[in-house]
Design a protein around this motif. Structure first.
Motif, mmCIF file in Angstrom:
data_model
loop_
_atom_site.group_PDB
_atom_site.id
_atom_site.type_symbol
_atom_site.label_atom_id
_atom_site.label_comp_id
_atom_site.label_asym_id
_atom_site.label_seq_id
_atom_site.Cartn_x
_atom_site.Cartn_y
_atom_site.Cartn_z
ATOM 1 N N LYS A 90 41.189 45.163 53.992
ATOM 2 C CA LYS A 90 40.945 43.943 54.758
ATOM 3 C C LYS A 90 41.453 42.715 53.990
ATOM 4 C CE LYS A 90 38.963 41.556 58.084
ATOM 5 N NZ LYS A 90 39.372 41.632 59.465
ATOM 6 N N ILE A 91 41.168 42.655 52.701
ATOM 7 C CA ILE A 91 41.644 41.515 51.905
ATOM 8 C C ILE A 91 43.163 41.487 51.880
ATOM 9 C CG2 ILE A 91 41.753 40.553 49.570
ATOM 10 C CD1 ILE A 91 38.811 41.411 49.234
ATOM 11 N N LEU A 92 43.793 42.631 51.653
ATOM 12 C CA LEU A 92 45.266 42.673 51.622
ATOM 13 C C LEU A 92 45.859 42.287 52.975
ATOM 14 C CD1 LEU A 92 45.957 45.917 49.554
ATOM 15 C CD2 LEU A 92 46.296 43.542 48.832
ATOM 16 N N GLY A 99 55.108 39.895 49.506
ATOM 17 C CA GLY A 99 55.804 40.740 48.534
ATOM 18 C C GLY A 99 54.856 41.406 47.556
ATOM 19 N N LYS A 100 53.870 40.665 47.099
ATOM 20 C CA LYS A 100 52.905 41.224 46.145
ATOM 21 C C LYS A 100 51.993 42.246 46.829
ATOM 22 C CE LYS A 100 53.104 37.379 42.998
ATOM 23 N NZ LYS A 100 52.404 36.368 42.253
ATOM 24 N N VAL A 101 51.644 41.987 48.080
ATOM 25 C CA VAL A 101 50.822 42.947 48.826
ATOM 26 C C VAL A 101 51.582 44.261 48.974
ATOM 27 C CG1 VAL A 101 49.829 43.467 51.098
ATOM 28 C CG2 VAL A 101 49.441 41.231 50.049
ATOM 29 N N THR A 102 52.856 44.168 49.318
ATOM 30 C CA THR A 102 53.693 45.370 49.434
ATOM 31 C C THR A 102 53.742 46.107 48.106
ATOM 32 O OG1 THR A 102 55.020 44.328 51.153
ATOM 33 C CG2 THR A 102 55.992 46.219 50.028
ATOM 34 N N SER A 103 53.879 45.375 47.019
ATOM 35 C CA SER A 103 53.907 45.977 45.688
ATOM 36 C C SER A 103 52.619 46.747 45.399
ATOM 37 C CB SER A 103 54.127 44.891 44.635
ATOM 38 O OG SER A 103 54.032 45.415 43.349
ATOM 39 N N GLU A 148 38.747 47.271 39.863
ATOM 40 C CA GLU A 148 40.152 47.579 39.598
ATOM 41 C C GLU A 148 41.066 46.716 40.474
ATOM 42 O OE1 GLU A 148 43.265 51.349 39.771
ATOM 43 O OE2 GLU A 148 41.164 51.656 40.248
ATOM 44 N N PHE A 149 40.687 46.535 41.729
ATOM 45 C CA PHE A 149 41.459 45.707 42.652
ATOM 46 C C PHE A 149 41.544 44.274 42.127
ATOM 47 C CE2 PHE A 149 41.472 43.255 46.799
ATOM 48 C CZ PHE A 149 42.822 43.458 47.052
ATOM 49 N N ASN A 150 40.447 43.780 41.624
ATOM 50 C CA ASN A 150 40.418 42.453 41.019
ATOM 51 C C ASN A 150 41.424 42.383 39.865
ATOM 52 O OD1 ASN A 150 39.555 39.840 40.216
ATOM 53 N ND2 ASN A 150 38.100 40.752 38.806
ATOM 54 N N GLY A 151 41.445 43.406 39.023
ATOM 55 C CA GLY A 151 42.393 43.443 37.902
ATOM 56 C C GLY A 151 43.835 43.481 38.362
ATOM 57 N N VAL A 152 44.113 44.250 39.407
ATOM 58 C CA VAL A 152 45.473 44.320 39.951
ATOM 59 C C VAL A 152 45.902 42.948 40.462
ATOM 60 C CG1 VAL A 152 46.874 45.274 41.836
ATOM 61 C CG2 VAL A 152 45.400 46.778 40.501
ATOM 62 N N LEU A 153 45.010 42.270 41.170
ATOM 63 C CA LEU A 153 45.329 40.926 41.662
ATOM 64 C C LEU A 153 45.629 39.978 40.513
ATOM 65 C CD1 LEU A 153 42.678 40.455 44.497
ATOM 66 C CD2 LEU A 153 45.095 41.011 44.754
ATOM 67 N N ARG A 154 44.839 40.053 39.468
ATOM 68 C CA ARG A 154 45.055 39.194 38.291
ATOM 69 C C ARG A 154 46.399 39.518 37.625
ATOM 70 N NH1 ARG A 154 41.141 36.671 35.364
ATOM 71 N NH2 ARG A 154 39.195 36.409 36.461
ATOM 72 N N ASN A 155 46.684 40.795 37.423
ATOM 73 C CA ASN A 155 47.916 41.202 36.739
ATOM 74 C C ASN A 155 49.167 40.807 37.503
ATOM 75 O OD1 ASN A 155 46.515 42.310 34.606
ATOM 76 N ND2 ASN A 155 46.512 44.361 35.458
ATOM 77 N N LEU A 156 49.083 40.755 38.814
ATOM 78 C CA LEU A 156 50.239 40.378 39.627
ATOM 79 C C LEU A 156 50.328 38.874 39.829
ATOM 80 C CD1 LEU A 156 50.302 43.200 42.304
ATOM 81 C CD2 LEU A 156 51.931 42.809 40.461
ATOM 82 N N PHE A 192 48.012 36.796 41.128
ATOM 83 C CA PHE A 192 47.367 36.273 42.323
ATOM 84 C C PHE A 192 46.394 35.137 41.989
ATOM 85 C CE2 PHE A 192 48.896 39.939 44.545
ATOM 86 C CZ PHE A 192 48.811 39.641 45.885
ATOM 87 N N TRP A 193 45.749 35.227 40.844
ATOM 88 C CA TRP A 193 44.701 34.269 40.518
ATOM 89 C C TRP A 193 45.310 32.931 40.163
ATOM 90 C CZ3 TRP A 193 42.085 37.212 42.927
ATOM 91 C CH2 TRP A 193 40.747 37.495 42.742
ATOM 92 N N GLU A 194 44.814 31.883 40.798
ATOM 93 C CA GLU A 194 45.245 30.526 40.490
ATOM 94 C C GLU A 194 44.197 29.830 39.643
ATOM 95 O OE1 GLU A 194 46.638 28.876 44.372
ATOM 96 O OE2 GLU A 194 46.561 31.005 44.824
ATOM 97 N N VAL A 195 43.006 30.329 39.641
ATOM 98 C CA VAL A 195 41.939 29.862 38.754
ATOM 99 C C VAL A 195 41.231 31.104 38.245
ATOM 100 C CG1 VAL A 195 41.582 27.684 39.965
ATOM 101 C CG2 VAL A 195 40.230 29.669 40.602
ATOM 102 N N CYS A 196 40.486 30.972 37.196
ATOM 103 C CA CYS A 196 39.798 32.131 36.622
ATOM 104 C C CYS A 196 38.598 32.516 37.480
ATOM 105 C CB CYS A 196 39.346 31.793 35.208
ATOM 106 S SG CYS A 196 38.521 33.143 34.380
ATOM 107 N N ALA A 197 38.563 33.759 37.939
ATOM 108 C CA ALA A 197 37.406 34.287 38.676
ATOM 109 C C ALA A 197 37.365 35.782 38.431
ATOM 110 C CB ALA A 197 37.526 33.992 40.161
ATOM 111 N N ALA A 198 36.179 36.352 38.384
ATOM 112 C CA ALA A 198 36.061 37.792 38.152
ATOM 113 C C ALA A 198 35.055 38.375 39.122
ATOM 114 C CB ALA A 198 35.613 38.058 36.717
#
Length: 97
Positions: A36-38, A47-51, A65-73, A75-81
């Protein structure tokens, strides 16, 4: 997701809704939340969603893990966990600065 909304705020808002639904007794699978988020991200993330969809096993992905994937790509514009809350089965979001 709103066009100018930060991904971290959208993620937090989505998890808050999931927590409310779980508190009302709904059984929501993490795969459904991830999909749903994707699916609801704006076009600028296409492009990142496709990746993510091509490189990750969404069926086995947990929210943390999904949160980590978003951070690594980037996605994060501010720090949130996002982390799992106590034994309640709910999800909690902690914003950092």
């Amino acid at each position: 997701m709103e066009k100018k909304e930060r991904i971290s705020k959208y993620f937090a808002r989505s998890l808050a809704i999931v927590n409310q639904m779980k508190a009302n007794g709904e059984d929501i699978k993490e795969l459904h939340i991830v999909e749903k988020i994707l699916r609801t991200l704006t076009e600028r993330f296409e492009g990142k969603v496709t990746s993510i969809e091509e490189s990750q096993d969404l069926n086995a992905m947990m929210m943390l893990e999904f949160n980590g994937v978003l951070r690594n790509l980037g996605f994060w514009e501010v720090c949130a966990a996002a982390v799992f809350g106590g034994g309640s089965g709910g999800l909690a979001v902690v914003a950092g600065g």
